[in-house]
Design a protein around this motif. Sequence first.
Motif, PDB file in Angstrom:
ATOM      1  N   ARG A  45       1.181  -1.991   3.033  1.00  0.00           N
ATOM      2  CA  ARG A  45       1.336  -0.628   2.511  1.00  0.00           C
ATOM      3  C   ARG A  45       1.373  -0.625   0.986  1.00  0.00           C
ATOM      4  O   ARG A  45       0.789   0.252   0.338  1.00  0.00           O
ATOM      5  N   THR A  46       2.076  -1.584   0.414  1.00  0.00           N
ATOM      6  CA  THR A  46       2.122  -1.679  -1.047  1.00  0.00           C
ATOM      7  C   THR A  46       0.734  -1.983  -1.601  1.00  0.00           C
ATOM      8  O   THR A  46       0.331  -1.454  -2.647  1.00  0.00           O
ATOM      9  N   GLU A  49      -1.505   1.018  -1.744  1.00  0.00           N
ATOM     10  CA  GLU A  49      -1.033   1.986  -2.737  1.00  0.00           C
ATOM     11  C   GLU A  49      -1.262   1.496  -4.166  1.00  0.00           C
ATOM     12  O   GLU A  49      -1.120   2.272  -5.114  1.00  0.00           O
ATOM     13  N   THR A  50      -1.586   0.222  -4.321  1.00  0.00           N
ATOM     14  CA  THR A  50      -1.801  -0.354  -5.650  1.00  0.00           C
ATOM     15  C   THR A  50      -3.264  -0.186  -6.045  1.00  0.00           C
ATOM     16  O   THR A  50      -4.142  -0.870  -5.523  1.00  0.00           O
ATOM     17  N   THR A  51      -3.514   0.731  -6.950  1.00  0.00           N
ATOM     18  CA  THR A  51      -4.894   1.049  -7.330  1.00  0.00           C
ATOM     19  C   THR A  51      -5.210   0.711  -8.783  1.00  0.00           C
ATOM     20  O   THR A  51      -6.368   0.788  -9.187  1.00  0.00           O
TER      21      THR A  51
END
Length: 216
Positions: A45-46, A49-51
Amino acid sequence: PKAKLPVPDPISEARAELVVRETFKAEYETDDPSSRQALAEKLWRTGIETTDNPAARYVLLREAQHIAADAGDATTAIKAVNDLAHSFAVSALELQTSALEIARERARTREQHSAVANVCFPLIDDAVASDRFDLVERLAPVVLSSALNAMELSVALRDEYRLKEIRGFRKEFDAAQKHAGTLRQMPGNPEANLAVGRYFCFVLGDWEKGLVMLSL
Protein backbone atom coordinates in the motif's frame (compact mmCIF):
# COMPACT_ATOMS: atom_id res chain seq x y z
CA PRO A 1 1.13 3.86 -23.27
CA LYS A 2 3.25 5.58 -20.65
CA ALA A 3 6.92 4.62 -20.83
CA LYS A 4 8.07 2.46 -17.95
CA LEU A 5 10.84 3.55 -15.61
CA PRO A 6 14.15 1.72 -15.57
CA VAL A 7 15.02 -0.36 -12.53
CA PRO A 8 16.85 1.94 -10.08
CA ASP A 9 20.62 1.75 -10.10
CA PRO A 10 22.17 -0.37 -7.31
CA ILE A 11 23.22 2.61 -5.18
CA SER A 12 19.79 4.28 -5.29
CA GLU A 13 18.13 0.94 -4.61
CA ALA A 14 20.39 0.24 -1.60
CA ARG A 15 19.75 3.70 -0.14
CA ALA A 16 16.00 3.31 -0.55
CA GLU A 17 16.10 -0.12 1.06
CA LEU A 18 17.90 1.27 4.11
CA VAL A 19 15.17 3.90 4.52
CA VAL A 20 12.38 1.36 4.09
CA ARG A 21 13.89 -1.08 6.59
CA GLU A 22 14.43 1.73 9.11
CA THR A 23 10.88 3.04 8.65
CA PHE A 24 9.36 -0.40 9.21
CA LYS A 25 12.05 -1.62 11.60
CA ALA A 26 9.69 -3.07 14.22
CA GLU A 27 7.66 -4.98 11.64
CA TYR A 28 10.79 -6.38 10.00
CA GLU A 29 12.00 -7.83 13.30
CA THR A 30 9.03 -10.16 13.79
CA ASP A 31 8.96 -13.72 12.50
CA ASP A 32 5.26 -14.29 13.10
CA PRO A 33 3.68 -15.37 9.78
CA SER A 34 0.54 -13.28 10.17
CA SER A 35 2.62 -10.21 11.10
CA ARG A 36 4.84 -10.76 8.07
CA GLN A 37 1.74 -10.98 5.90
CA ALA A 38 0.50 -7.70 7.40
CA LEU A 39 3.91 -6.11 6.69
CA ALA A 40 3.73 -7.18 3.06
CA GLU A 41 0.30 -5.60 2.72
CA LYS A 42 1.54 -2.39 4.36
CA LEU A 43 4.60 -2.21 2.12
CA TRP A 44 2.43 -2.76 -0.97
CA ARG A 45 0.00 0.00 0.00
CA THR A 46 2.83 2.39 0.81
CA GLY A 47 4.48 1.52 -2.50
CA ILE A 48 1.46 2.32 -4.65
CA GLU A 49 1.02 5.60 -2.75
CA THR A 50 4.65 6.61 -3.34
CA THR A 51 4.68 8.54 -6.60
CA ASP A 52 7.50 11.06 -6.12
CA ASN A 53 10.41 8.70 -5.40
CA PRO A 54 10.92 5.93 -8.00
CA ALA A 55 13.63 4.13 -6.03
CA ALA A 56 11.49 4.01 -2.90
CA ARG A 57 8.46 2.84 -4.88
CA TYR A 58 10.50 0.08 -6.49
CA VAL A 59 11.94 -1.16 -3.18
CA LEU A 60 8.59 -1.03 -1.37
CA LEU A 61 6.86 -3.09 -4.05
CA ARG A 62 9.81 -5.47 -4.41
CA GLU A 63 9.89 -6.06 -0.65
CA ALA A 64 6.12 -6.51 -0.56
CA GLN A 65 6.42 -9.19 -3.24
CA HIS A 66 9.21 -11.07 -1.47
CA ILE A 67 7.73 -10.92 2.02
CA ALA A 68 4.22 -11.83 0.85
CA ALA A 69 5.50 -14.83 -1.11
CA ASP A 70 7.61 -15.93 1.87
CA ALA A 71 4.48 -15.71 4.03
CA GLY A 72 2.50 -17.86 1.59
CA ASP A 73 0.34 -14.90 0.56
CA ALA A 74 0.05 -15.32 -3.22
CA THR A 75 -2.59 -12.62 -3.62
CA THR A 76 -0.51 -9.79 -2.15
CA ALA A 77 2.65 -11.04 -3.88
CA ILE A 78 0.96 -10.91 -7.30
CA LYS A 79 -0.55 -7.49 -6.61
CA ALA A 80 2.92 -6.18 -5.77
CA VAL A 81 4.42 -7.70 -8.93
CA ASN A 82 1.64 -6.26 -11.09
CA ASP A 83 2.20 -2.76 -9.72
CA LEU A 84 5.96 -3.17 -10.01
CA ALA A 85 5.63 -4.21 -13.67
CA HIS A 86 3.18 -1.39 -14.33
CA SER A 87 5.78 1.22 -13.34
CA PHE A 88 9.14 -0.40 -14.10
CA ALA A 89 10.75 -2.27 -16.98
CA VAL A 90 10.69 -5.72 -15.41
CA SER A 91 9.34 -9.08 -16.59
CA ALA A 92 5.99 -9.54 -14.85
CA LEU A 93 5.66 -13.21 -15.81
CA GLU A 94 9.14 -14.06 -14.53
CA LEU A 95 8.52 -12.34 -11.20
CA GLN A 96 5.02 -13.78 -10.86
CA THR A 97 6.26 -17.31 -11.50
CA SER A 98 9.08 -16.99 -8.97
CA ALA A 99 6.72 -15.50 -6.38
CA LEU A 100 4.19 -18.31 -6.77
CA GLU A 101 6.87 -20.99 -6.55
CA ILE A 102 7.90 -19.55 -3.18
CA ALA A 103 4.32 -19.00 -2.00
CA ARG A 104 3.51 -22.64 -2.83
CA GLU A 105 6.34 -23.77 -0.54
CA ARG A 106 5.43 -21.35 2.27
CA ALA A 107 1.63 -21.68 2.25
CA ARG A 108 0.31 -23.04 5.56
CA THR A 109 -3.48 -22.95 5.35
CA ARG A 110 -5.95 -24.48 2.96
CA GLU A 111 -7.03 -20.96 1.95
CA GLN A 112 -3.47 -19.99 1.07
CA HIS A 113 -2.96 -23.11 -1.04
CA SER A 114 -6.26 -22.42 -2.80
CA ALA A 115 -5.21 -18.83 -3.56
CA VAL A 116 -1.92 -20.01 -5.07
CA ALA A 117 -3.70 -22.49 -7.33
CA ASN A 118 -6.31 -20.03 -8.52
CA VAL A 119 -3.85 -17.21 -9.14
CA CYS A 120 -1.74 -19.57 -11.27
CA PHE A 121 -4.38 -20.35 -13.89
CA PRO A 122 -4.56 -16.92 -15.60
CA LEU A 123 -0.76 -16.72 -15.49
CA ILE A 124 -0.51 -19.99 -17.39
CA ASP A 125 -2.72 -18.50 -20.12
CA ASP A 126 -0.54 -15.36 -20.16
CA ALA A 127 2.58 -17.51 -20.48
CA VAL A 128 1.08 -19.40 -23.45
CA ALA A 129 0.07 -16.12 -25.11
CA SER A 130 3.65 -14.87 -24.66
CA ASP A 131 5.17 -18.11 -26.01
CA ARG A 132 6.79 -18.71 -22.61
CA PHE A 133 6.25 -22.46 -22.41
CA ASP A 134 9.22 -22.70 -20.06
CA LEU A 135 7.19 -20.77 -17.48
CA VAL A 136 4.17 -22.98 -18.12
CA GLU A 137 6.24 -26.00 -17.11
CA ARG A 138 7.19 -24.22 -13.88
CA LEU A 139 3.66 -23.04 -13.07
CA ALA A 140 1.87 -26.33 -13.79
CA PRO A 141 3.28 -28.25 -10.77
CA VAL A 142 2.58 -25.20 -8.58
CA VAL A 143 -1.11 -25.37 -9.49
CA LEU A 144 -1.28 -29.12 -9.04
CA SER A 145 0.40 -29.38 -5.64
CA SER A 146 -1.45 -26.31 -4.31
CA ALA A 147 -4.80 -27.65 -5.47
CA LEU A 148 -4.13 -31.01 -3.83
CA ASN A 149 -3.05 -29.33 -0.58
CA ALA A 150 -6.24 -27.25 -0.70
CA MET A 151 -8.19 -30.48 -1.33
CA GLU A 152 -9.64 -29.03 -4.52
CA LEU A 153 -9.58 -32.09 -6.75
CA SER A 154 -11.56 -30.43 -9.53
CA VAL A 155 -8.86 -27.77 -9.82
CA ALA A 156 -6.14 -30.44 -9.89
CA LEU A 157 -7.94 -32.33 -12.65
CA ARG A 158 -8.46 -29.11 -14.60
CA ASP A 159 -4.73 -28.44 -14.32
CA GLU A 160 -3.87 -31.89 -15.66
CA TYR A 161 -6.22 -31.43 -18.61
CA ARG A 162 -4.94 -27.92 -19.30
CA LEU A 163 -1.30 -29.03 -19.19
CA LYS A 164 -1.96 -31.79 -21.76
CA GLU A 165 -3.65 -29.22 -23.98
CA ILE A 166 -0.74 -26.78 -23.60
CA ARG A 167 1.82 -29.45 -24.43
CA GLY A 168 -0.06 -29.86 -27.69
CA PHE A 169 0.26 -26.11 -28.17
CA ARG A 170 3.99 -26.42 -27.52
CA LYS A 171 4.30 -28.82 -30.45
CA GLU A 172 2.52 -26.31 -32.67
CA PHE A 173 4.79 -23.54 -31.39
CA ASP A 174 7.95 -25.54 -32.03
CA ALA A 175 6.77 -26.32 -35.55
CA ALA A 176 5.96 -22.67 -36.18
CA GLN A 177 9.36 -21.58 -34.88
CA LYS A 178 11.06 -24.12 -37.11
CA HIS A 179 9.34 -22.79 -40.22
CA ALA A 180 9.41 -19.06 -39.39
CA GLY A 181 12.81 -18.65 -41.02
CA THR A 182 11.58 -20.40 -44.14
CA LEU A 183 8.71 -17.94 -44.47
CA ARG A 184 11.09 -15.01 -44.33
CA GLN A 185 12.96 -16.44 -47.31
CA MET A 186 9.99 -18.05 -49.13
CA PRO A 187 6.66 -16.47 -48.06
CA GLY A 188 4.69 -18.84 -50.28
CA ASN A 189 6.15 -22.11 -48.97
CA PRO A 190 3.11 -24.41 -48.35
CA GLU A 191 4.64 -26.48 -45.53
CA ALA A 192 5.83 -23.44 -43.61
CA ASN A 193 2.50 -21.66 -44.05
CA LEU A 194 0.68 -24.75 -42.78
CA ALA A 195 2.78 -24.96 -39.61
CA VAL A 196 2.65 -21.25 -38.79
CA GLY A 197 -1.00 -20.95 -39.81
CA ARG A 198 -1.99 -23.78 -37.45
CA TYR A 199 -0.23 -21.98 -34.63
CA PHE A 200 -2.05 -18.71 -35.32
CA CYS A 201 -5.42 -20.48 -35.51
CA PHE A 202 -5.31 -23.13 -32.81
CA VAL A 203 -3.02 -21.56 -30.22
CA LEU A 204 -3.27 -17.79 -30.59
CA GLY A 205 -6.86 -17.84 -31.84
CA ASP A 206 -5.99 -15.43 -34.66
CA TRP A 207 -8.15 -17.14 -37.29
CA GLU A 208 -8.15 -14.21 -39.69
CA LYS A 209 -4.38 -14.31 -40.07
CA GLY A 210 -4.06 -18.08 -39.72
CA LEU A 211 -6.66 -19.00 -42.33
CA VAL A 212 -4.91 -16.84 -44.93
CA MET A 213 -1.75 -18.87 -44.38
CA LEU A 214 -3.59 -22.21 -44.36
CA SER A 215 -5.16 -21.38 -47.73
CA LEU A 216 -1.76 -21.02 -49.44
